[in-house]
Design an enzyme around this catalytic site. Structure first.
Site, PDB file in Angstrom:
ATOM      1  N   ASN A 197       1.566   7.430   2.157  1.00  0.00           N
ATOM      2  CA  ASN A 197       2.433   7.085   1.010  1.00  0.00           C
ATOM      3  C   ASN A 197       2.056   7.832  -0.262  1.00  0.00           C
ATOM      4  O   ASN A 197       2.309   7.348  -1.364  1.00  0.00           O
ATOM      5  CB  ASN A 197       2.417   5.568   0.735  1.00  0.00           C
ATOM      6  CG  ASN A 197       2.971   4.791   1.909  1.00  0.00           C
ATOM      7  OD1 ASN A 197       3.861   5.274   2.599  1.00  0.00           O
ATOM      8  ND2 ASN A 197       2.431   3.615   2.149  1.00  0.00           N
ATOM      9  N   ARG A 198       1.441   8.973  -0.109  1.00  0.00           N
ATOM     10  CA  ARG A 198       1.046   9.802  -1.265  1.00  0.00           C
ATOM     11  C   ARG A 198       0.037   9.092  -2.187  1.00  0.00           C
ATOM     12  O   ARG A 198      -0.142   9.493  -3.337  1.00  0.00           O
ATOM     13  CB  ARG A 198       2.272  10.243  -2.091  1.00  0.00           C
ATOM     14  CG  ARG A 198       3.266  11.105  -1.285  1.00  0.00           C
ATOM     15  CD  ARG A 198       2.626  12.421  -0.889  1.00  0.00           C
ATOM     16  NE  ARG A 198       3.549  13.381  -0.302  1.00  0.00           N
ATOM     17  CZ  ARG A 198       3.511  13.800   0.977  1.00  0.00           C
ATOM     18  NH1 ARG A 198       2.602  13.312   1.834  1.00  0.00           N
ATOM     19  NH2 ARG A 198       4.346  14.718   1.408  1.00  0.00           N
ATOM     20  N   LEU A 199      -0.623   8.056  -1.666  1.00  0.00           N
ATOM     21  CA  LEU A 199      -1.660   7.381  -2.464  1.00  0.00           C
ATOM     22  C   LEU A 199      -3.021   7.941  -2.053  1.00  0.00           C
ATOM     23  O   LEU A 199      -3.836   7.272  -1.403  1.00  0.00           O
ATOM     24  CB  LEU A 199      -1.580   5.856  -2.273  1.00  0.00           C
ATOM     25  CG  LEU A 199      -0.291   5.233  -2.822  1.00  0.00           C
ATOM     26  CD1 LEU A 199      -0.312   3.717  -2.668  1.00  0.00           C
ATOM     27  CD2 LEU A 199      -0.112   5.591  -4.302  1.00  0.00           C
TER      28      LEU A 199
END
Ligand SMILES: Cc1cc2nc3c(=O)[nH]c(=O)nc-3n(C[C@H](O)[C@H](O)[C@H](O)COP(=O)(O)O)c2cc1C
Length: 219
Positions: A197-199
């Protein structure tokens, strides 16, 4: 008529979720050079990274233009990260005027990036000479044949200069005076691990006086 470019949709649809690993504060070595050594060893051991020691060297020209290009890391220790190049090249002119630079490793197959920033100085001549002698003869002669970053009329300029260097140095090939090393002494080193999630995880060491402080940055 199509000229064979990928359609814009195909480019924008390129997307991968990064899921291989995490990077936690508890995983980090308190010393960033030892942490780098650990990741570098893992990049070597992975066996899928073509040039694990390739890094983008970013410099800024005297008129403020950023320049990036790959160079090869040739050694590292507590004092810094060493690469070799031509002291007459564009990068050398940038570093003469502004001896600050960044190094970026992209170990994308492992969903990792390492960014290193600091000041740059010439390596000592004895180390340059010792390293130069480990290079294959062809590379040593090539260093004499190329005035790196100069505009040349054709490839013949290079092959002619190589022939001249072969004649000049039938046996030993010393390093050209304008060829040598730089050492970047790190002030910041960031380890980036891709996450879902691009975290992503970003942990950065920052040198304050002689202590390293670790901070987590938002991805
Ligand atoms: C994988 C790779 C490794 C490279 N390694 C070096 C290197 O160690 N030293 C170097 O001077 N140029 C190296 N180059 C070439 C540089 O990217 C660049 O073309 C050259 O140094 C001239 O840059 P400048 O005109 O900005 O000074 C490498 C290029 C690639 C793609």
């Amino acid at each position: 008529m199509s000229i064979g470019l990928p359609s814009p949709d195909r480019v924008s649809a390129l997307r991968r979720d990064y899921m291989q690993r995490a990077l936690n504060e508890a995983d980090l070595d308190p010393d960033p050079i030892r942490q780098f050594a650990r990741w570098f060893q893992e990049a070597l051991d992975a066996g899928v990274i073509a040039e694990p020691n390739a890094m983008v060297l970013s410099t800024v020209s005297p008129d403020g233009r950023p320049h990036g290009r790959y160079v090869l890391l040739k050694s590292f220790n507590e004092e810094g990260f060493v690469f070799y190049t031509n002291y007459g090249s564009d990068k050398a002119h940038d570093l003469d005027a502004n001896p600050r630079a960044a190094l970026t490793f992209g170990w994308i197959e492992q969903e990792r990036q390492v960014r290193i920033e600091g000041s740059v100085a010439l390596t000592n001549r004895a180390a340059v000479e010792a390293y130069f002698q480990t290079r294959p003869r062809g590379s040593r002669l090539g260093a004499w044949a190329s005035h790196q970053s100069a505009i040349i009329p054709s490839r013949d300029t290079l092959t002619d200069a190589l022939s001249q260097a072969e004649t000049l140095f039938p046996n030993d090939v010393p390093p050209p005076p304008e060829w040598g090393g730089y050492r970047l002494a790190p002030e910041r080193i960031e380890f980036w691990q891709g996450r879902t999630n691009r975290l992503h995880d970003r942990l950065r060491y920052r040198k304050e006086e002689s202590r390293w402080i670790v901070e987590r940055l938002a991805p």
